[in-house]
Design a protein around this motif. Sequence first.
Motif, short mmCIF file in Angstrom:
data_model
loop_
_atom_site.label_atom_id
_atom_site.label_comp_id
_atom_site.label_asym_id
_atom_site.label_seq_id
_atom_site.Cartn_x
_atom_site.Cartn_y
_atom_site.Cartn_z
N TYR A 189 0.78 -1.61 0.08
CA TYR A 189 -0.36 -0.14 0.30
C TYR A 189 0.94 1.61 0.51
N GLY A 249 1.76 3.37 2.27
CA GLY A 249 1.16 3.96 3.43
C GLY A 249 1.33 5.04 4.58
N ARG A 302 4.44 4.21 5.23
CA ARG A 302 6.03 5.43 5.37
C ARG A 302 7.36 5.18 6.54
N VAL A 325 10.59 3.03 4.36
CA VAL A 325 10.85 4.09 3.68
C VAL A 325 12.90 3.78 4.20
N GLU A 338 16.53 4.44 1.95
CA GLU A 338 16.95 4.82 1.21
C GLU A 338 17.82 4.06 -0.31
N ARG A 352 16.82 8.51 -2.48
CA ARG A 352 16.13 9.71 -2.31
C ARG A 352 15.62 8.36 -1.04
N LEU A 353 14.51 8.19 -0.14
CA LEU A 353 13.62 7.57 0.57
C LEU A 353 12.42 7.58 -0.26
N THR A 383 6.29 -0.91 -1.95
CA THR A 383 6.20 -1.26 -3.18
C THR A 383 7.42 -0.75 -3.86
N TYR A 384 9.04 -0.57 -3.39
CA TYR A 384 9.51 -0.43 -4.24
C TYR A 384 10.26 -1.47 -5.13
N PRO A 385 9.84 -1.91 -6.66
CA PRO A 385 10.62 -2.65 -7.86
C PRO A 385 11.41 -3.42 -7.76
N GLU A 439 15.31 -3.11 -8.86
CA GLU A 439 15.61 -3.59 -10.27
C GLU A 439 17.46 -3.33 -10.30
#
Lengths: 240, 615
Positions: free
Chosen positions: A42, A44, A46, A49, A51, A67-68, A73-75, A77
């Motif tokens: 989701y 929401g 945070r 988080v 870096e 960046r934070l 949710t961050y895939p 890479e």
Amino acid sequence: MIQLTIDDRRVTVAEGRTLLEACREHGFPVPTLCYHPALKPYGGCRLCVVEVAQPPPPGDARPRPARLAAACTYPCEPGLVVRTNSEAVQRSRRLTAELLLAGAYQSPEMWALAKSLGVEQVRFQLPEADNCVVCGLCVRACQEIVGVSAISLIKRGMAKQVSPPFEIASAACLGCGTCVLICPTGVLRLEDVSGYRSAHAAGAAEAREYCQTCSELDLEPHFVAAPEALLAAAREGTGL
Amino acid sequence: MTKLADPAALAAWQAALAAADGHDRPTLTVCGGTGCRVYGSERVCAALQQESDRRGADLAVKVTGCHGFCERGPLVVSHPERQMYTRVKPEDAREVVAAVLDGRPVADRLRYPDPQTGLPIQHEQDVPFYRHQHRLVLDLNGTLDPLSLDDYVAAGGYAALAKALTALTPAAVIAEVKAAGLRGRGGAGFPTGAKWEACRRQPGDVKYLICNADEGDPGAYMDRSIMEGNPHRVLEGLLIGAYAIGARQGFVYIRNEYPLAVKHLRAAIAQAEARGLLGENILGTGFSFHLSVRLGSGAFVCGEETALMASIEGRVGEPRPRPPYPAEAGLWGKPTNINNVKSWAAVPLIIANGAAWYAALGTPTSKGTLIFSVVGKINNTGLVEVPLGISLRQLIFDIGGGIPNGKQFKAAQIGGPSGGCIPAEHLDTPIDYESLSALGAIVGSGGLVVADEDTCMVDFARYFMQFTQEESCGKCVPCRVGTKAMLATLERICAGQGRPGDVEYLLELGETIKRSSLCGLGQTAPNPVLSTLRHFRAEYDAHILHQTCPAKVCKGLITYQVRPEKCTGCMVCLRNCAVGAIHGAKQQPHTIDPAVCTRCGMCQSVCKFDAVAVN
């Protein structure tokens, strides 16, 4: 497979994983609140988080600015450089936990979580604090696990709240209690489920029946309960 | 109405319009922008038409889009000589028509007085407000009837589309936009050509375009004015973009609070469809593109691209994290390219005139023009289009005419509630993406609010914080609760209950909210506070440590007092005080009871003797 760097360690993860999954798979602790493995991420609360820095482009050795980003949710890479516990990450998590407490300072569960992140005081309190931290777990569980969407998040900003559609009891509610079980602050109570927040009008025959059945349910909030156990408990309670 | 069979048919139509009888007949254009409409321009237009008819004159009266000089509305301009009449009332119709037809002089009150000499200025192009501008995107706003496709085509409209479709490959269009150096005018300034290319490169046949017309910054109305005044140019930009990117369907997401823009946009879409400029097989080239209008329902956050897409999909307008970016997975999971109204409207100009022409304006990293809506404590409020790189001083003093009532300029808030303020010592900073960013502000969508010496910067920051706090969607904690914590702190400071440590707390909150919020709304919400803290720290300290508001604005820190030496005892303030806080007998100096006084300022505004002081 994707290779990336987490806290200076090169790790390999399967395609399609989020950073949170990668961190947990490789033993990097990341706190979460609105995340549940049985639900879609989701992003929401945070609290998760980390870096994140993109890999430097070819021929340029300078590190890219970090960046934070919410790990849930961050895939993943290829080549990402991730820090799960830097000073910036800790500071952000501490303040976020403190802000969560602003609306839930009577919740022992939230205090335990905040203290584990180093929060010692709450500098800001919401007068209307009702312990709901609007994490959306109940709503998403109702939609994604139970499949009925009897409750949703309505309104916006500080007014955002959990409610059945149009704030009137909805016939879609099965009375399964999953929302109660998944609530991290224990704000959802039986009376909520049978009353305002529920699909059953208080006083209706099935609501009373439901209350009797469910009174045997384990009402202790489950921070990260296994979905199977959660569903089993719900089934046990409701006989569905 | 027949569809245009090919680009030659469009050129023939344009030539026919140019040769038609009466295309160059004398015309009065009446500004039909929202500002002038509020001033009564529709009645002015009717009166001018009536007077023209009464005289049986060959004089056309045309309602156009916003001319820009809202401060002097309703605006009327004669063509071709471009005589400008300001603050025109319906009863002035006879005088204006006589001036146009008979060459009679008009009363000075209908002219704009030169700010330097005080002499009336006759021609629009001599007015400093217009003279220092460089109108590219707004060029036709003052001459076109926005409901007439003929007008747009006669002015060269859709020629850029025809050029793109016949003379340029999609890759060449993208190369042109890249070479022009166009950057996203919605605020972030991402290079438009690179964005298009990223979307074009995505696999799959289904791609979407979106025009973001959810303009929501307080005081900003340039997107509105473009859509109201020249909707076909936005359409043409979208069509060129669709061709370049390979999209067959587009959406214009526009606020329902802009009924006139919605009306004009819908009319333009219907006209373009009827003439084969939109829909299947456009201009007979085999290229097809469909465009739908989607109305926003008053949520500021829906201007954020992912929230906007959720709203189009019929879901709650809440942002989702990026990546994936819209170019990879946007609307319904398909590659989507989203640009602001101003970006789309610049595209036909770039294709028609070439990248070099556009890139000749601006700075090395910020090309072309920007449109600002200039509001606040400034003489010439209105819409202004200037090349990037001009200084804030030129914008505020040469074009904006400086600060009213001889007051001192204090700061300009650029970029709306997401932007930051720029103080007087940086007035010579060039307006471009990098320079503003270095000062803690952003170009943003182009809202510019001017503050003068009577503005309290803490209260100023509080106002913008209140706006974003109310508009937070509530999904993520830093934005939902963090902005509330910042606002509560600012409200305490303004109420005279500031505590040592408040500034540090605001800084801590601001930095964390910026870095950890989910979307652009939260990531920029602290900017007004952080930039005022950076440039006006002393004002915060005065509020917190010395319990004073230097600008004498914050009600918790001021008291109204009667100067006995000036008070004549006229009793006007006493009668006007809503709460009965003023005592005193006739011809005796009055007194104000601070315990009862609500600091509304009414006594000061009604006193003719300057006998009410604020301390």
